[in-house]
Design an enzyme around this catalytic site. Structure first.
Site, mmCIF file in Angstrom:
data_model
loop_
_atom_site.group_PDB
_atom_site.id
_atom_site.type_symbol
_atom_site.label_atom_id
_atom_site.label_comp_id
_atom_site.label_asym_id
_atom_site.label_seq_id
_atom_site.Cartn_x
_atom_site.Cartn_y
_atom_site.Cartn_z
ATOM 1 N N ASP A 82 0.854 -1.192 0.000
ATOM 2 C CA ASP A 82 0.000 0.000 0.000
ATOM 3 C C ASP A 82 0.896 1.251 0.000
ATOM 4 O OD1 ASP A 82 -2.413 1.395 0.202
ATOM 5 O OD2 ASP A 82 -2.393 1.380 2.405
ATOM 6 N N SER A 214 -12.924 4.307 4.657
ATOM 7 C CA SER A 214 -13.519 3.882 5.923
ATOM 8 C C SER A 214 -14.804 4.658 6.175
ATOM 9 C CB SER A 214 -12.532 4.110 7.082
ATOM 10 O OG SER A 214 -11.614 3.036 7.150
ATOM 11 N N ASN A 254 -10.265 0.487 -0.165
ATOM 12 C CA ASN A 254 -9.244 0.418 0.884
ATOM 13 C C ASN A 254 -9.803 0.825 2.247
ATOM 14 O OD1 ASN A 254 -7.511 -0.071 -1.220
ATOM 15 N ND2 ASN A 254 -6.020 1.489 -0.623
HETATM 16 P P1 13P Z 1 -8.952 4.839 5.524
HETATM 17 O O1 13P Z 1 -8.075 5.733 6.315
HETATM 18 O O2 13P Z 1 -10.226 5.549 5.115
HETATM 19 O O3 13P Z 1 -9.228 3.548 6.174
HETATM 20 O O4 13P Z 1 -8.181 4.521 4.139
HETATM 21 C C1 13P Z 1 -7.186 3.540 4.102
HETATM 22 C C2 13P Z 1 -6.406 3.567 2.829
HETATM 23 O O5 13P Z 1 -6.720 4.226 1.865
HETATM 24 C C3 13P Z 1 -5.197 2.735 2.787
HETATM 25 O O6 13P Z 1 -4.470 2.909 1.613
HETATM 26 O O1 G3H Z 2 -3.334 4.923 3.681
HETATM 27 C C1 G3H Z 2 -2.545 4.433 4.470
HETATM 28 C C2 G3H Z 2 -2.924 3.327 5.390
HETATM 29 O O2 G3H Z 2 -4.023 3.652 6.201
HETATM 30 C C3 G3H Z 2 -1.735 2.852 6.152
HETATM 31 O O3 G3H Z 2 -1.391 3.740 7.154
HETATM 32 O O4 G3H Z 2 1.001 4.336 6.788
HETATM 33 O O5 G3H Z 2 -0.075 4.532 9.060
HETATM 34 O O6 G3H Z 2 0.416 2.271 8.085
HETATM 35 P P1 G3H Z 2 0.103 3.721 7.821
HETATM 36 ZN ZN ZN Z 3 -4.558 4.910 0.848
#
Ligand code: 13P
Ligand code: G3H
Ligand code: ZN
Length: 309
Positions: A82, A214, A254
């Site tokens: 990601d 989310s 996501n």
């Molecule tokens: P949220 O913060 O809305 O859960 O999005 C997660 C995301 O896009 C991870 O790449």
């Molecule tokens: O969009 C990013 C994800 O929510 C992951 O978050 O970089 O804090 O692990 P993080």
């Molecule tokens: Zn993201």
């Protein structure tokens, strides 16, 4: 079943008008909660690892935990990087067994984004790995991603065909008003479905990805606030909007913040009600159950990918 790429799952999702959940993983309980939910609902799954997750949990531990989940569930699961921000990070994940990577060049000028994305695509495709690119910028704060509202911008539909053609990406993340984190909208939630529709027309059959998706369930915000947390005004994307996006060109949704919220709310409540608890299994067990419950809900009521494995 070994790890799969997202090619087949996106093709079916596009044709079937549903989306695959891409859930962020950081430790064993999160992986177990998500994969138990997918198993219960017979759903295909994307488990995604951020640079921060990799740093926290270690690449090898995460890969081995996901391998254990594959053995336990026998589901089609893709392991995805990601928000990869460099060629080197993507290469390391490709060499280390991931089946999908995101190269996020969305902060770069168009030509530079194309150059970096194409470099990753060339290496990934040589190794049987698929690539997600990004055009347009989401607002929000995560470990490695911090974009202010002023710097955020919607995806320009005029750019998508050229970007996809010149880079060879397998899917494209777009910005239509969602944002990362638990504070997405100050007032009414609004998504630019007109932009999504236009992009769908320009790229027929091509899988689109929605980050920052989310819903931030208020019952968990209330629990966090009641038991010592401080998240007044936390607000997410309404579920009916996500369902609408899933019925359109969006094939990957996501979700990370909702899992954080479910886990943290559950642990806060447990510790408040059981001040003598000191065995981590006592609070990590209910936290894992909360993740399983919320992911089952997403699969059935938001993504529509139940019984699609
Ligand atoms: P949220 O913060 O809305 O859960 O999005 C997660 C995301 O896009 C991870 O790449
Ligand atoms: O969009 C990013 C994800 O929510 C992951 O978050 O970089 O804090 O692990 P993080
Ligand atoms: Zn993201």
């Amino acid at each position: 079943m070994p790890l799969v790429t997202t090619t087949e799952m996106f093709k079916k999702a596009y044709e079937g008008g549903y989306a695959i959940g891409a859930f962020n993983v950081n430790n064993m309980e999160i992986i177990q909660g998500i994969t138990e939910a997918a198993k219960a609902e017979n759903a295909p799954l994307i488990l995604q690892v951020s640079a921060g997750a990799r740093k926290y949990a270690n690449h090898t531990y995460l890969v081995k935990l996901v391998e254990a989940a594959l053995e336990e569930t026998d589901l089609p699961i893709a392991l995805h990087l990601d928000h990869g921000d460099t060629f080197e990070l993507c290469k390391s994940c490709i060499d280390g067994g991931f089946t999908s990577v995101m190269i996020d060049g969305s902060h770069l000028p168009f030509e530079e984004n194309i150059k970096l994305t194409k470099q990753v695509v060339d290496y990934a495709h040589d190794h049987g790995v698929v690539v997600e690119g990004e055009l347009g910028r989401l607002a929000g704060i995560e470990d490695a991603v911090n974009v202010s509202e002023e710097d955020a911008s919607f995806t320009n539909p005029d750019e998508v065909e050229e970007f996809v053609e010149r880079t060879g990406v397998d899917s494209l993340a777009i910005a239509i008003g969602t944002s990362h984190g638990a504070f997405k909208f100050k007032g009414e939630a609004k998504l630019r479905f007109d932009i999504l529709e236009e992009i769908g027309k320009r790229l027929p059959g091509f899988p689109i990805v929605l980050h920052g998706a989310s819903s931030v369930p208020q019952e968990y915000v209330e629990i966090v606030n009641k038991y010592g947390g401080n998240m007044p005004g936390a607000k997410g994307v309404p579920e009916d909007m996500l369902r609408q996006a899933a019925s359109m060109a969006v094939c990957k949704i996501n979700i990370d913040s909702d899992l954080r919220l479910a886990m943290t709310g559950t642990i806060r409540q447990f510790m408040a009600e059981n001040p003598g608890a000191f065995d981590p299994r006592q609070y990590l067990g209910p936290a894992r159950d909360a993740i399983r419950t919320i992911v089952r809900h997403k699969i059935v009521n938001v993504l529509g990918c139940n019984n699609k494995a």
